[in-house]
Design an enzyme around this catalytic site. Structure first.
Site, PDB file in Angstrom:
ATOM      1  N   ASN A  35      44.312  51.857  56.967  1.00 52.91           N
ATOM      2  CA  ASN A  35      42.980  51.263  57.077  1.00 52.91           C
ATOM      3  C   ASN A  35      42.293  51.678  58.368  1.00 52.91           C
ATOM      4  OD1 ASN A  35      44.060  48.172  55.496  1.00 52.91           O
ATOM      5  ND2 ASN A  35      43.066  49.956  54.588  1.00 52.91           N
ATOM      6  N   ASN A  60      48.956  45.314  48.496  1.00 54.06           N
ATOM      7  CA  ASN A  60      47.532  45.167  48.202  1.00 54.06           C
ATOM      8  C   ASN A  60      47.284  44.872  46.725  1.00 54.06           C
ATOM      9  OD1 ASN A  60      47.798  47.643  46.854  1.00 54.06           O
ATOM     10  ND2 ASN A  60      47.020  48.825  48.594  1.00 54.06           N
ATOM     11  N   ILE A  61      46.019  44.814  46.342  1.00 59.72           N
ATOM     12  CA  ILE A  61      45.657  44.434  44.971  1.00 59.72           C
ATOM     13  C   ILE A  61      46.194  45.431  43.955  1.00 59.72           C
ATOM     14  CG2 ILE A  61      43.602  43.146  45.678  1.00 59.72           C
ATOM     15  CD1 ILE A  61      41.924  45.597  44.802  1.00 59.72           C
ATOM     16  N   CYS A 120      43.731  39.863  56.489  1.00 58.33           N
ATOM     17  CA  CYS A 120      44.238  41.082  55.858  1.00 58.33           C
ATOM     18  C   CYS A 120      43.165  42.146  56.013  1.00 58.33           C
ATOM     19  CB  CYS A 120      44.636  40.843  54.406  1.00 58.33           C
ATOM     20  SG  CYS A 120      43.358  40.119  53.364  1.00 58.33           S
ATOM     21  N   ASP A 122      40.250  42.654  53.986  1.00 61.42           N
ATOM     22  CA  ASP A 122      38.932  42.079  53.761  1.00 61.42           C
ATOM     23  C   ASP A 122      38.912  40.571  53.954  1.00 61.42           C
ATOM     24  OD1 ASP A 122      37.468  44.492  52.921  1.00 61.42           O
ATOM     25  OD2 ASP A 122      38.862  44.480  51.241  1.00 61.42           O
ATOM     26  N   GLY A 123      40.006  39.902  53.620  1.00 58.52           N
ATOM     27  CA  GLY A 123      40.084  38.470  53.873  1.00 58.52           C
ATOM     28  C   GLY A 123      39.857  37.589  52.669  1.00 58.52           C
ATOM     29  N   TRP A 124      39.761  38.169  51.471  1.00 58.68           N
ATOM     30  CA  TRP A 124      39.491  37.309  50.303  1.00 58.68           C
ATOM     31  C   TRP A 124      40.581  37.389  49.235  1.00 58.68           C
ATOM     32  CZ3 TRP A 124      34.701  40.510  51.001  1.00 58.68           C
ATOM     33  CH2 TRP A 124      34.858  41.817  50.529  1.00 58.68           C
ATOM     34  N   ARG A 126      44.813  38.346  49.962  1.00 59.42           N
ATOM     35  CA  ARG A 126      46.062  37.889  50.575  1.00 59.42           C
ATOM     36  C   ARG A 126      45.839  36.748  51.560  1.00 59.42           C
ATOM     37  NH1 ARG A 126      47.757  44.104  51.745  1.00 59.42           N
ATOM     38  NH2 ARG A 126      45.498  44.149  52.063  1.00 59.42           N
ATOM     39  N   ARG A 166      37.949  40.907  40.445  1.00 56.86           N
ATOM     40  CA  ARG A 166      39.385  40.778  40.213  1.00 56.86           C
ATOM     41  C   ARG A 166      39.735  40.469  38.751  1.00 56.86           C
ATOM     42  NH1 ARG A 166      39.018  43.154  44.069  1.00 56.86           N
ATOM     43  NH2 ARG A 166      39.607  42.601  46.204  1.00 56.86           N
TER      44      ARG A 166
END
Length: 316
Positions: A35, A60-61, A120, A122-124, A126, A166
């Site tokens: 990142n 991650n996602i 993390c 972005d914060g929305w 994990r 998501r």
């Protein structure tokens, strides 16, 4: 710099002998470095000498989406072996275990009197998973029917969890690589806590299962759009029903008969074990029975698949 001064001020609120700020970066170290190369950031102990930094190593996602896809693939592929199926499920549960242990670390530092910062990339995703689980362990209010709604509303809904990206209930992100079962993971982790300590919850797993079932149902507006602004622009509160209202109306179905109403918070020795759910996590078969497993094709498009076979195999 202003951000350094801000973080240093957080550490001044610490009640511990060591007044530094504990920073829990949810990412694996390699991801954080990647990142940074792409222009993102991460705290440097050299630049922030008053922090104690730990990388929690949560995937991650894409990692979570791929893991759940593999669970589905092995159970719908007639050529998949039992070992492949077992390994896929074990991998999924290992992610749940890491979320729980990460939340436990946050709780341990807070109980020691230290200030904690969790983030993390972005914060929305994990971040709300870990902070929500930590609060669930720390505060008995969030283990009540009303409190759990407050927890999800403030940590996921109000904080900006990307529901449209998501879960793509409205079909506006077809072909996107941003779909991921983040909310399912959080609910699964809460379920694991209940299994270990059922007397600490006002609700039963049926309550969590009901929330789980409406992630993709589209029946309520609670989990639509990516942020409060989008929901306000669309007039969502006037045009749709709230999942929370539905749950309150049906609360009799979810009340836990063995709930210890005199439960204390996690500073008390008797509930301190909430931080350490231990090993032996179980596959939450009830949540998937008759529902859709959120699996994704190569382009990220949601494929609705029943998991009745998966559940029946676990029951054998």
């Amino acid at each position: 710099a202003a951000d350094q001064q801000l973080l240093q001020s957080y550490g001044t609120f610490s009640l511990a002998d060591c007044p530094d700020l504990y920073v829990a970066d949810c990412r694996p170290l390699a991801n954080a470095y990647a990142n940074m190369v792409a222009g993102g950031g991460s705290e440097s102990v050299a630049a922030y000498p008053f922090i104690s930094l730990e990388y929690l190593g949560i995937g991650n996602i894409h990692c979570m989406r791929n893991t759940l896809t593999e669970v589905a693939r092995t159970y719908y592929d007639p050529n998949a072996s039992e070992m492949e199926r077992s390994q896929a499920v074990e991998q999924w549960l290992s992610h749940i275990a890491l979320l729980l242990s990460s939340a436990g670390k946050v709780v341990s530092h807070m109980l020691a009197g230290r200030s904690v910062l969790v983030h993390c990339s972005d914060g929305w995703d994990r971040t709300p998973q870990v902070t929500s689980l930590a609060q669930l362990m720390l505060d008995p209010f969030y283990r009540t029917i009303e409190g759990f709604q407050v927890l999800m509303e403030k940590e996921f809904v109000a904080f900006g969890h990307q529901f449209a990206k998501r879960y793509d209930v409205m079909g506006t992100h077809r072909g996107s690589w941003e779909t991921s079962p983040i909310l399912q993971q959080f609910l699964d982790a809460a379920f694991q806590l209940y299994i270990k300590f059922p007397e600490e919850f006002e609700f039963t797993p049926a309550y969590l299962q009901e929330i789980f079932s409406h992630i993709y149902s589209g029946r309520f507006g609670t989990f639509l759009f990516n942020c409060e602004k989008e929901r306000a622009v669309q007039g969502l509160r006037k045009r749709t029903q709230s999942l929370w209202c539905h749950l309150r109306e049906e609360r009799g179905r979810f009340e836990n008969k063995v709930w210890n109403q005199g439960s204390r918070d996690a500073e008390d020795d008797e509930t301190r074990y909430l931080r350490h759910p231990g090993k032996g996590l179980v596959f939450w078969k009830e949540a998937y029975r008759g529902l859709c497993l959120g699996t994704y094709s190569a382009g990220g498009r949601l494929r609705a698949k029943s998991v009745s076979r998966l559940v029946s195999d676990f029951e054998e």
